[in-house]
Design an enzyme around this catalytic site. Structure first.
Site, short mmCIF file in Angstrom:
data_model
loop_
_atom_site.label_atom_id
_atom_site.label_comp_id
_atom_site.label_asym_id
_atom_site.label_seq_id
_atom_site.Cartn_x
_atom_site.Cartn_y
_atom_site.Cartn_z
N SER A 1 0.82 -1.21 0.00
CA SER A 1 0.00 0.00 0.00
C SER A 1 0.86 1.26 0.00
CB SER A 1 -0.88 0.03 1.26
OG SER A 1 -0.07 0.23 2.40
N GLU B 1 7.00 -0.22 -4.22
CA GLU B 1 6.04 -0.24 -5.33
C GLU B 1 4.69 -0.18 -4.64
OE1 GLU B 1 3.18 -1.56 -6.96
OE2 GLU B 1 4.13 -3.43 -7.64
N CYS C 1 -1.89 -4.93 -8.77
CA CYS C 1 -1.47 -3.53 -8.67
C CYS C 1 -1.65 -2.80 -10.00
CB CYS C 1 -0.04 -3.41 -8.17
SG CYS C 1 1.08 -4.55 -8.95
N GLU D 1 -6.75 5.01 -5.63
CA GLU D 1 -7.07 3.61 -5.86
C GLU D 1 -8.12 3.09 -4.88
OE1 GLU D 1 -3.57 1.21 -5.35
OE2 GLU D 1 -4.39 -0.48 -6.50
#
Lengths: 497, 497
Positions: free
Chosen positions: A210, A233, A270, A361
């Site tokens: 996250s 990431e 992702c 997101e």
């Protein structure tokens, strides 16, 4: 019955880092072939227990075995293909400039290659129990670079992590490597991760997860007395920009492709496309109808763990509660506890541009259709989004050529730029870039997928005026390892004369 | 009479960054040859006014014209050699993996290359008014990468900076580039630098200077809403480890070599050898005597600016006041105001190991001889030092082979490892690494010298499934630019079939 593991104590963290550091002194002396052999042995040890690994992971993550088998094979491919890249040695970026004693002042002999940074702490991800966890991409890259790894298991699949770690440790033993080359720790609390990142013997960090988690580690690492590189990431919304002519020519096919991309693996990739941007017209309405119909038919499914399911429900509800956001389609089935609710929402671009919450997101099977009045407004939307792992463009060749501004803005925002495809499905290849401008990652110059990811964990050292017999084999005149090297500005495999 | 310049206002900083961003959109479209042409035109424009530049710099920095002429020529060489490297394009790290539609799932076509990050803010250094200032290494690398540059002039040579900036701007005009491709601002106060680093349109920072300055910018950049990469080159003590047999064979020559290295350019090189480590024996005493004699004969000289002179005096006095530190030799001449005091100090290793203040740089012609009882203690000293730009080893081949532990520790601490030479004299070459572990720099994976420095300011973008006609020339099948590319894991200049 799930096994529960105790968090590592601070003493265990300290012992782990000291042991890792000791192992570093041995491991970095291993040549490229020995490191490659180790990675391939890890792959084989995992394959020997693949059935147990996959069934355990399925129980822990709620992902089905077919999905996990694909991921398992990907993990094996990562280990073996990074092993080949490691042995091939082009990643060492060797540059040699020969000296000239007659020049005034004399020109020194200079030879540069990458060397490992030191112990790397890797944080396993929740959504990829194999490929981006214990023996996943970060671990494979660090070991290829010559760095020992200390892994903090993800608590949501701690048993899988333990089993994978055992396989890695068996491989280390078979290859005659010190125990400390790979150390596995549990830590459900943030304290364990914090202690690992702050430990003075930690020299780099790899993280997949996250934004909140990745950013926290980045800040901790930069706050150390000796700051260290962190590659986090942290996911992204992976926006898709659909131009009218292409959409008109193929709305049904594109809708089918995206229904799958949005919902596969319960939307927990992702690179899941979380924002779809189109120009309001008949084709967009058709696209929405096709896509909506397919979303309706997708059954709710258990998410990775209750925390992710809860977060999905909250973020979805929050997004849907924003001004002018409407549900375009949702699953026709009733979700059980901890299950996803596949959803397509819609919002006019005017509102999207005003409300940055909608740019974030919603991790899970959720996508927001942003409806623009024209391509101009679409370009404003492109300008407004943050850094992304991927941007996708659905366009005819003529549309690409007619909209250079939009194309350039999208390229600027992402690490991978997909044309007429979906962002999910991250190929493991040297040409892959799985990274992107912040907040997609903490350093847009590095990748989490593909053998170029090795470079996150290595740094150059230049040897000045060392005689040939004292140089590492990689830099010797005769090029005994037959590596690609840039000698006096020319790439070659020739010996230095 | 020195001209004084007003600090840029916040409004001017904002305008500069907006103009730089606008220029970025144009400049990044320029192909490699056009960028190279620009860098070469900058070099020519500077050469056209070299006499004025050198005399102005000499007046502002107190460096003599001979020294500045060498630096000026180095700067021209940097601009032209980085221009060649830019045009050559190997730095783009192109990787191509061709697709396979028959695979299940289909394998996409993937093509990756580096693209520029965006506007780069460069902070000129005080000690290199040409080579690491206005049109110095950072600027040349950023422009080669395709990034516009906003430079904050160093206030200690603001007039030189202004003249160099004029030359760059003339070159930009001649090459038909937008004005914003290179913007020059003055700022004696920290506020200007802070505003530049914090501006949202700034995408990277290059800095050469003190630890305090470089670390402050690093912290500012990481504290932004969107953190950005900062490459701060912050100097180091560049320790030299002298093993007994080599010293015995050649104490006088080594002493002469080091007397020069310690005092040249008034000791104001970032690679100045600030610590000399030897084993107490007759040869070390001889070495100390030879070196001391030469240090005595070095005349005090004006330092770069009063701030640096004051800091030198303070740090020197503080070092000399530490327990067991003694003056081994100092200049026999009386220094005037703002002049250096060439000094060789000495301390037993036991005290050095206890007192980390002695591990820090005294910027100027000062070196500390650390006397060890044996090689074992020397290894402890190696272990105790921080990250360095360079480490040097004075040793016979047999001594190198007999002391693998010491050699490995030193390699671990530095970016460049010199054998039987001096660390000063940083060759401009692809094989150079001018970087090193923290606190020498903020990221040991990048270099400030050599064309690999371009990579600080670029990031990869991967194009997925783009048709040949839509791809950038660098990635097209036919390889129209004749670049080295890695195609399906093989380096080649061949077209893709």
């Amino acid at each position: 019955m799930a096994i529960t593991y105790k968090d590592a104590t601070i003493q265990e963290v300290n012992d782990a880092m000291q042991s890792s550091w000791n192992a570093f002194k041995e491991y970095r002396k291993k040549d490229l072939k020995e490191r490659a052999q180790f990675l391939k042995t890890v792959a084989r040890e995992m394959q020997d227990v693949s059935a147990e690994l996959i069934s355990t992971a399925s129980r822990e993550t709620n992902l089905d075995e077919a999905r996990l088998t694909v991921e398992f094979n990907r993990t094996v491919f990562q280990l073996t293909s990074y092993a080949d890249a490691c042995a091939n040695g082009t990643w060492l970026d060797i540059r040699i400039d020969t000296g000239d004693s007659k020049r005034n002042p004399p020109k020194p002999d200079l030879r540069k290659m990458l060397v490992p940074l030191g112990p790397v702490v890797v944080f396993g991800s929740s959504n990829f129990p194999f490929a981006y966890s214990t023996a996943g991409g970060d671990t494979a890259c660090a070991l290829a670079a010559g760095c020992p790894v200390v892994i903090k298991a993800h608590p949501a699949h701690a048993e899988t992590s333990e089993l994978v770690a055992n396989a890695v440790q068996r491989a280390a033993k078979k290859c005659g490597l010190p125990e400390g080359v790979f150390i596995h720790l549990h830590g459900a609390s943030f304290e364990v991760g914090k202690a690992l990142v702050q430990h003075p013997l930690t020299k780099a960090v790899g993280f997949t997860g996250s934004f909140e988690g990745g950013k926290a580690l980045f800040d901790l690492a930069n706050g150390r007395e000796e700051p260290i590189p962190v590659f986090s990431e942290m996911g992204s919304v992976n926006p898709v920009f659909m131009l009218p002519a292409k959409l008109k020519s193929d709305a049904a096919t594109i809708a089918t492709m995206y229904a799958d991309s949005i919902t596969q693996s319960v939307g927990q990739f992702c690179t899941n496309p979380g924002i779809l941007v189109g120009v309001e017209d008949y084709s967009l309405e058709q696209f929405k109808k096709f896509l909506g119909k397919q979303i309706q038919k997708v059954r709710p499914a258990k998410m990775l763990h209750p925390g992710i399911a809860k977060s999905f429900v909250q973020k979805r509800e929050k997004a849907l509660a924003q001004k002018s956001v409407a549900v375009a389609a949702t699953t026709e089935f009733e979700p059980d506890e901890n299950e996803s609710i596949p959803t397509l929402a819609e919002v006019p671009a005017k509102e999207f541009l005003k409300n940055t919450l909608l740019h974030k997101e919603v991790f899970g099977p959720f996508s927001l259709l942003v409806k623009c009045s024209d391509v101009n407004e679409m370009t404003q939307v492109a300008n407004a989004i943050e850094g992304q792992l991927t941007c996708s463009l659905i366009a005819t060749n003529d549309e690409v050529k007619a909209n250079p501004k939009l194309v350039e803005i999208l390229k600027d925002k992402c690490g991978r730029f997909v044309l007429n495809g979906v962002p999910t499905g991250v190929e493991v290849a040297l040409s892959m870039h799985h990274g992107g401008p912040y907040p997609a990652t903490t350093d847009s110059r590095f990748t989490a997928v593909g053998a170029d990811g090795i470079k996150r964990f290595a740094r150059p050292v230049c040897f000045q005026n060392w005689s040939n017999e004292l140089l590492p084999d990689e830099l010797k005149n005769e090029n005994p390892l037959n590596l690609w090297r840039t000698v006096n500005n020319e790439l070659s495999k020739d010996p230095v004369i």
